[in-house]
Enzyme design. Structure first.
Site, mmCIF file in Angstrom:
data_model
loop_
_atom_site.group_PDB
_atom_site.id
_atom_site.type_symbol
_atom_site.label_atom_id
_atom_site.label_comp_id
_atom_site.label_asym_id
_atom_site.label_seq_id
_atom_site.Cartn_x
_atom_site.Cartn_y
_atom_site.Cartn_z
ATOM 1 N N SER A 95 0.839 -1.202 0.000
ATOM 2 C CA SER A 95 0.000 0.000 0.000
ATOM 3 C C SER A 95 0.875 1.254 0.000
ATOM 4 N N GLY A 134 -5.606 12.083 -2.089
ATOM 5 C CA GLY A 134 -6.923 12.310 -1.492
ATOM 6 C C GLY A 134 -8.015 12.404 -2.534
ATOM 7 N N LEU A 243 -5.654 5.737 -10.543
ATOM 8 C CA LEU A 243 -6.179 4.487 -9.974
ATOM 9 C C LEU A 243 -5.814 3.292 -10.847
ATOM 10 N N ALA A 246 -2.380 2.192 -9.792
ATOM 11 C CA ALA A 246 -2.294 1.542 -8.479
ATOM 12 C C ALA A 246 -3.024 0.200 -8.482
ATOM 13 N N GLN A 283 -7.381 -36.064 2.768
ATOM 14 C CA GLN A 283 -7.832 -35.619 1.439
ATOM 15 C C GLN A 283 -8.394 -34.201 1.463
ATOM 16 N N GLY A 343 -6.204 -24.215 12.065
ATOM 17 C CA GLY A 343 -7.043 -24.410 13.256
ATOM 18 C C GLY A 343 -6.968 -23.193 14.170
ATOM 19 N N GLU A 367 -9.353 1.086 -3.875
ATOM 20 C CA GLU A 367 -9.018 1.067 -5.306
ATOM 21 C C GLU A 367 -10.167 0.507 -6.136
ATOM 22 N N PHE A 387 -24.315 1.365 -13.144
ATOM 23 C CA PHE A 387 -23.869 2.035 -11.921
ATOM 24 C C PHE A 387 -25.012 2.738 -11.193
HETATM 25 P P1 TGC Z 1 -16.568 7.980 -16.144
HETATM 26 O O1 TGC Z 1 -17.587 8.849 -16.828
HETATM 27 O O2 TGC Z 1 -16.560 6.539 -16.416
HETATM 28 O O3 TGC Z 1 -15.124 8.564 -16.456
HETATM 29 C C1 TGC Z 1 -14.801 9.934 -16.294
HETATM 30 C C2 TGC Z 1 -13.590 10.217 -17.187
HETATM 31 O O4 TGC Z 1 -12.484 9.444 -16.730
HETATM 32 C C3 TGC Z 1 -12.038 8.538 -17.774
HETATM 33 N N1 TGC Z 1 -11.694 7.273 -17.096
HETATM 34 C C4 TGC Z 1 -10.447 6.840 -16.974
HETATM 35 N N2 TGC Z 1 -9.292 7.303 -17.429
HETATM 36 C C5 TGC Z 1 -8.176 6.596 -17.139
HETATM 37 N N3 TGC Z 1 -8.191 5.474 -16.396
HETATM 38 C C6 TGC Z 1 -9.336 4.973 -15.910
HETATM 39 N N4 TGC Z 1 -9.344 3.864 -15.149
HETATM 40 C C7 TGC Z 1 -10.542 5.652 -16.196
HETATM 41 N N5 TGC Z 1 -11.842 5.450 -15.881
HETATM 42 C C8 TGC Z 1 -12.534 6.443 -16.448
HETATM 43 C C9 TGC Z 1 -13.230 8.393 -18.683
HETATM 44 O O5 TGC Z 1 -12.822 8.027 -19.980
HETATM 45 C C10 TGC Z 1 -13.803 9.801 -18.639
HETATM 46 O O6 TGC Z 1 -12.978 10.632 -19.431
HETATM 47 P P2 TGC Z 1 -13.591 11.872 -20.235
HETATM 48 O O7 TGC Z 1 -12.436 12.401 -21.021
HETATM 49 O O8 TGC Z 1 -14.686 11.300 -21.061
HETATM 50 O O9 TGC Z 1 -14.093 12.816 -19.199
HETATM 51 O O10 TGC Z 1 -16.688 8.291 -14.586
HETATM 52 P P3 TGC Z 1 -17.815 7.929 -13.557
HETATM 53 O O11 TGC Z 1 -18.045 9.105 -12.686
HETATM 54 O O12 TGC Z 1 -18.985 7.315 -14.275
HETATM 55 O O13 TGC Z 1 -17.091 6.851 -12.648
HETATM 56 C C11 TGC Z 1 -16.955 5.571 -12.969
HETATM 57 C C12 TGC Z 1 -16.463 4.727 -11.741
HETATM 58 C C13 TGC Z 1 -17.598 4.405 -10.788
HETATM 59 C C14 TGC Z 1 -15.956 3.456 -12.358
HETATM 60 C C15 TGC Z 1 -15.343 5.472 -11.006
HETATM 61 O O14 TGC Z 1 -15.845 6.557 -10.309
HETATM 62 C C16 TGC Z 1 -14.618 4.568 -10.032
HETATM 63 O O15 TGC Z 1 -13.661 3.886 -10.430
HETATM 64 N N6 TGC Z 1 -15.012 4.531 -8.724
HETATM 65 C C17 TGC Z 1 -14.291 3.853 -7.702
HETATM 66 C C18 TGC Z 1 -13.548 4.856 -6.858
HETATM 67 C C19 TGC Z 1 -12.211 4.336 -6.394
HETATM 68 O O16 TGC Z 1 -11.686 3.365 -6.890
HETATM 69 N N7 TGC Z 1 -11.611 5.017 -5.453
HETATM 70 C C20 TGC Z 1 -10.302 4.695 -5.024
HETATM 71 C C21 TGC Z 1 -9.734 5.807 -4.176
HETATM 72 S S1 TGC Z 1 -7.982 5.693 -3.947
HETATM 73 C C22 TGC Z 1 -7.725 4.365 -3.006
HETATM 74 O O17 TGC Z 1 -8.563 3.605 -2.685
HETATM 75 C C23 TGC Z 1 -6.325 4.184 -2.612
HETATM 76 S S2 TGC Z 1 -6.042 2.824 -1.615
HETATM 77 C C24 TGC Z 1 -4.390 2.859 -1.822
HETATM 78 C C25 TGC Z 1 -3.646 1.853 -1.060
HETATM 79 O O18 TGC Z 1 -3.493 2.014 0.171
HETATM 80 O O19 TGC Z 1 -3.083 0.930 -1.710
HETATM 81 P P1 FAD Z 2 -19.198 2.979 -0.574
HETATM 82 O O1 FAD Z 2 -18.907 3.620 -1.874
HETATM 83 O O2 FAD Z 2 -20.134 3.657 0.358
HETATM 84 O O3 FAD Z 2 -19.729 1.501 -0.871
HETATM 85 C C1 FAD Z 2 -20.372 0.696 0.130
HETATM 86 C C2 FAD Z 2 -20.865 -0.582 -0.548
HETATM 87 O O4 FAD Z 2 -21.812 -0.243 -1.574
HETATM 88 C C3 FAD Z 2 -19.733 -1.338 -1.251
HETATM 89 O O5 FAD Z 2 -19.954 -2.720 -1.148
HETATM 90 C C4 FAD Z 2 -19.876 -0.893 -2.696
HETATM 91 O O6 FAD Z 2 -19.364 -1.797 -3.626
HETATM 92 C C5 FAD Z 2 -21.420 -0.808 -2.804
HETATM 93 N N1 FAD Z 2 -21.801 0.043 -3.928
HETATM 94 C C6 FAD Z 2 -21.562 1.370 -4.102
HETATM 95 N N2 FAD Z 2 -22.059 1.781 -5.267
HETATM 96 C C7 FAD Z 2 -22.600 0.691 -5.861
HETATM 97 C C8 FAD Z 2 -23.275 0.451 -7.105
HETATM 98 N N3 FAD Z 2 -23.448 1.416 -8.006
HETATM 99 N N4 FAD Z 2 -23.716 -0.815 -7.366
HETATM 100 C C9 FAD Z 2 -23.503 -1.828 -6.483
HETATM 101 N N5 FAD Z 2 -22.891 -1.665 -5.293
HETATM 102 C C10 FAD Z 2 -22.447 -0.417 -5.003
HETATM 103 N N6 FAD Z 2 -9.183 6.522 -0.759
HETATM 104 C C11 FAD Z 2 -8.362 7.494 -1.255
HETATM 105 O O7 FAD Z 2 -8.807 8.406 -1.944
HETATM 106 N N7 FAD Z 2 -7.025 7.470 -0.989
HETATM 107 C C12 FAD Z 2 -6.458 6.509 -0.229
HETATM 108 O O8 FAD Z 2 -5.233 6.519 -0.026
HETATM 109 C C13 FAD Z 2 -7.291 5.496 0.321
HETATM 110 N N8 FAD Z 2 -6.768 4.541 1.148
HETATM 111 C C14 FAD Z 2 -7.607 3.662 1.779
HETATM 112 C C15 FAD Z 2 -7.089 2.798 2.743
HETATM 113 C C16 FAD Z 2 -7.925 1.920 3.422
HETATM 114 C C17 FAD Z 2 -7.371 1.037 4.485
HETATM 115 C C18 FAD Z 2 -9.304 1.850 3.080
HETATM 116 C C19 FAD Z 2 -10.209 0.863 3.769
HETATM 117 C C20 FAD Z 2 -9.826 2.708 2.131
HETATM 118 C C21 FAD Z 2 -8.994 3.631 1.487
HETATM 119 N N9 FAD Z 2 -9.491 4.566 0.564
HETATM 120 C C22 FAD Z 2 -8.681 5.535 0.025
HETATM 121 C C23 FAD Z 2 -10.924 4.633 0.328
HETATM 122 C C24 FAD Z 2 -11.449 3.582 -0.635
HETATM 123 O O9 FAD Z 2 -11.076 3.864 -1.942
HETATM 124 C C25 FAD Z 2 -12.982 3.532 -0.487
HETATM 125 O O10 FAD Z 2 -13.248 2.939 0.770
HETATM 126 C C26 FAD Z 2 -13.643 2.769 -1.607
HETATM 127 O O11 FAD Z 2 -13.537 3.445 -2.839
HETATM 128 C C27 FAD Z 2 -15.147 2.505 -1.315
HETATM 129 O O12 FAD Z 2 -15.782 3.644 -0.857
HETATM 130 P P2 FAD Z 2 -16.648 3.614 0.492
HETATM 131 O O13 FAD Z 2 -15.841 2.992 1.560
HETATM 132 O O14 FAD Z 2 -17.176 4.987 0.711
HETATM 133 O O15 FAD Z 2 -17.847 2.631 0.197
#
Ligand code: TGC
Ligand code: FAD
Length: 388
Positions: A95, A134, A243, A246, A283, A343, A367, A387
């Protein structure tokens, strides 16, 4: 003739070149010598050993897949192998490397000005400067498009207001890459620690990723100079492109955690005796071990294939979703099965299994949750977005 190696049944090592194998072995040694001895204690005390960060930097692992500014310019498979070996020790270290390299350094390298690259990247590559990313907010996780954090112009300055939540490295970061809504769409900002109006608060009581700092970032009329904005991208594609980077590392990392659980369960099963036999001779235990081994080999093969596609510039975000979804859910189920083989011992920190199992619960969620990746794949194969 000896049979296949239980630790690399399909000889996947043969798919790597000499340089990749050397890197893998070097990082495995580092993880075994520098992380594994301390990890149980760090996890129990909820500590991230920041002192190890410069050592990770000295190995060239931070931003290693980026070019220039002190970064190693390594290939995608090399980066993946590093993620795998670090996560075999603990997901918290993978991470750390994911956030530093793919979520903080990548946007600076890809979308930053020359001045921003020179100011931040060499120190980040060396592990002297820690970054965080963020995007998630308290009310917007899976759907960041509705983020509330905003940046408005005041003269040439920017004024940032809002909050980010669940931010890995937040409390220890020297610079935060923060995504905020502006009149010109979502933009990225580089916010140095100590900027007036910027504070962090660590999230406590986690039962997962305990050896990793997770924090809130709070912006209260935080004033930033014009040069704090990343000039090279606007819109959600900025953070979403980070994303993809990562998530790619997680495809590999998850197989590291799974491998550690499988190896632990395999060794345990050969020495633990019940009913006058090693439990490995039953087994049902063999069924569990074989299923684990098969999924680890398949998941690692998938990671190598996706890595080679990435190196050829042909890896799509949807293929990344395929890998993240598949490998993380199999890793979690492998960790749970390994836990049963141990266990009662499986529930203690004396063995790595329950720590990996708990960590993987976060990996399944961050992610992009497994549901979000399922919907991304569903959209890719049906053409319908489900979505909302
Ligand atoms: P959408 O309309 O699909 O896309 C908006 C614009 O973005 C472009 N795009 C991408 N470009 C590059 N790479 C990708 N993976 C891309 N996905 C989309 C897309 O082409 C579009 O471009 P443009 O030019 O047309 O504007 O956007 P949406 O709002 O419908 O969202 C789609 C969705 C739900 C898939 C997206 O919001 C999503 O992936 N949600 C999940 C959020 C998430 O993953 N959060 C992670 C936060 S960071 C984290 O968790 C770090 S943990 C780190 C650690 O400790 O390891
Ligand atoms: P929510 O979005 O509220 O989702 C809750 C539940 O609803 C999930 O099961 C989800 O899949 C489901 N759900 C949501 N929408 C839909 C849909 N359309 N259809 C079906 N099911 C749906 N974020 C950062 O920006 N930077 C970081 O560095 C980062 N680090 C993290 C580290 C840790 C340890 C953790 C736990 C999280 C971290 N995150 C970070 C945040 C992480 O990316 C979010 O937790 C994740 O994207 C999910 O968002 P949420 O927790 O608000 O859940």
């Amino acid at each position: 003739m000896a049979g296949p190696n239980p630790h690399d049944f399909l000889d996947l090592s043969a798919l790597l070149n000499d340089e990749e194998r050397l890197l893998r072995d070097t990082v495995r040694r580092f993880a075994t010598e520098r992380i594994s001895p301390g990890i149980g204690g760090w996890f129990e005390r909820a500590e991230f050993p920041r002192a190890l960060v410069p050592e990770i930097g000295a190995l060239g692992l931070l931003g290693m897949h980026l070019q220039g500014y002190g970064c190693a310019g390594a290939g995608a498979v090399s980066y993946g192998l590093v993620c795998l070996e670090l996560e075999a020790a603990d997901s918290g270290f993978r991470s750390f490397v994911s956030v530093q390299g793919s979520l903080a350094m990548f946007p600076i390298r890809t979308y930053g000005s020359e001045e921003q690259k020179e100011r931040w990247l060499p120190g980040m590559a060396a592990g002297e400067i820690v970054g965080c990313f963020g995007l998630t907010e308290p009310d917007f996780g899976s759907d960041p498009s509705r983020m509330r954090t905003s940046a408005r112009r005041e003269g040439s300055d920017w004024i940032l207001n809002g909050a980010k939540s669940w931010i890995t490295n937040g409390g220890i970061a020297d610079v935060a890459v923060v995504w905020a809504r502006t009149d010109d769409g979502v933009r990225g900002f580089l916010v140095p620690r100590g900027t007036s109006g910027f504070s962090t608060r660590d999230i406590h009581n986690k039962l997962s990723l305990r050896a990793s700092v997770t924090s809130e970032l709070i912006f209260d009329d935080c004033r930033l100079p014009a040069g704090a904005m990343l000039p090279g991208v606007s819109g959600l594609k900025g953070p979403l492109s980070c994303l993809s980077e990562a998530r790619y590392g997680i495809i590999w990392g998850a197989m590291g955690a799974a491998r550690a659980c499988y190896e632990c369960a395999l060794e345990y099963s050969k020495t633990r005796e019940q009913f006058d036999k090693p439990i490995a001779a039953f087994q049902m235990t063999q069924q569990k071990l074989v299923d684990m081994m098969i999924e680890i080999q398949k998941g690692t093969l998938l990671a190598i294939h996706l890595g080679r596609l990435k190196e050829a510039g042909r890896l799509s975000p949807q293929q990344v979703s395929f890998g993240k979804l598949n490998n993380v859910r199999h890793a979690l189920s492998i960790a749970r099965e390994a836990r049963t083989i141990l266990g009662a011992n499986g529930i203690t920190l004396e063995y790595p299994v329950i720590r990996h199992m708990n960590n993987l619960e976060s990996v399944l969620t961050y992610e992009g949750t497994s549901e979000i990746h399922t919907l991304l794949l569903g959209q890719a194969i049906t053409g319908h977005s489900a979505f909302q």
